[in-house]
Design a protein around this motif. Structure first.
Motif, PDB file in Angstrom:
ATOM      1  N   LYS A 129       0.861  -1.184   0.000  1.00  0.00           N
ATOM      2  CA  LYS A 129       0.000   0.000   0.000  1.00  0.00           C
ATOM      3  C   LYS A 129       0.891   1.225   0.000  1.00  0.00           C
ATOM      4  N   THR A 170      -4.790   9.998  -1.949  1.00  0.00           N
ATOM      5  CA  THR A 170      -4.940   8.779  -2.739  1.00  0.00           C
ATOM      6  C   THR A 170      -3.977   7.727  -2.225  1.00  0.00           C
ATOM      7  N   TYR A 171      -4.497   6.527  -2.039  1.00  0.00           N
ATOM      8  CA  TYR A 171      -3.680   5.360  -1.694  1.00  0.00           C
ATOM      9  C   TYR A 171      -3.718   4.398  -2.881  1.00  0.00           C
ATOM     10  N   THR A 172      -2.605   3.749  -3.109  1.00  0.00           N
ATOM     11  CA  THR A 172      -2.525   2.754  -4.176  1.00  0.00           C
ATOM     12  C   THR A 172      -2.215   1.403  -3.560  1.00  0.00           C
ATOM     13  N   VAL A 193      -1.195  -2.465  -4.419  1.00  0.00           N
ATOM     14  CA  VAL A 193      -0.600  -3.276  -5.477  1.00  0.00           C
ATOM     15  C   VAL A 193      -0.600  -4.726  -5.015  1.00  0.00           C
TER      16      VAL A 193
END
Length: 186
Positions: free
Chosen positions: A152, A165-167, A169
């Protein structure tokens, strides 16, 4: 009184045994070994093997060896129903054992529980005393094994009231495809 009974002994009796794993993980390498033995009484001529690979396996290599006679690569022909491996081994003298080794890669998308059925058939131009032992098959059950990881990423700081915004993967180091991954961000 004359006895004209004759027996034609110009035959060979060739036997075949095929081995492979009982289970395999989707996405891994599979190896089949076929042994062909001529138990006589005469040389088997123009021996040829056709191996019908399962459609879930991509054939990587196939070789044959007839000790003291010949060795080499087999031909691999792709078909929608599975690759066909053809080995033209020539003569197999009495008492010799020829071997064929086939390696392939199981499709990582093959679902767990699928059966890989691999069939090999042997033909000769010389008469064969027993054609019922010129075919063999291996049935292998597929298992799945996925190595999932999640990371994250997001800002280290944020201003109150601003949008951030968090990504997430998701990675899979396999060897199999994960068929039911579920991520929850709490």
């Amino acid at each position: 009184y004359a006895n004209n009974a004759r027996a034609d002994l110009s035959i060979a009796d060739v036997t075949m045994d095929k081995t492979g794993p009982m289970t395999i993980t989707a996405g891994s390498i599979i190896t089949y070994l076929i042994t062909i033995q001529n138990v006589g009484p005469l040389t088997a001529t123009s021996s040829s093997l056709i191996d019908h690979m399962p459609f879930q396996v991509t054939t990587l290599a196939a070789t044959y060896n007839v000790p003291t006679m010949s060795s080499g690569d087999c031909t691999i022909a792709p078909y929608e129903t599975g690759d066909h491996v053809r080995c033209s081994m020539g003569a197999i003298p009495v008492g010799l054992t020829a071997t064929v080794m086939i390696t392939g890669k199981v499709d990582p998308n093959t679902p767990p529980g699928a059966d890989l059925i691999n069939i090999a058939d042997l033909t000769l131009t010389s008469p064969d005393g027993n054609q019922f032992n010129n075919s063999d098959e291996v049935d292998t059950e597929v298992y799945g094994e996925a190595d999932l990881g999640v990371s994250k990423r997001g800002p280290l700081t944020a201003t109150a009231g601003s949008q951030i915004t968090y990504t997430l993967v998701l990675t899979n180091d396999g060897p199999s495809t994960s068929h039911a991954a579920d991520i929850k961000d709490l």
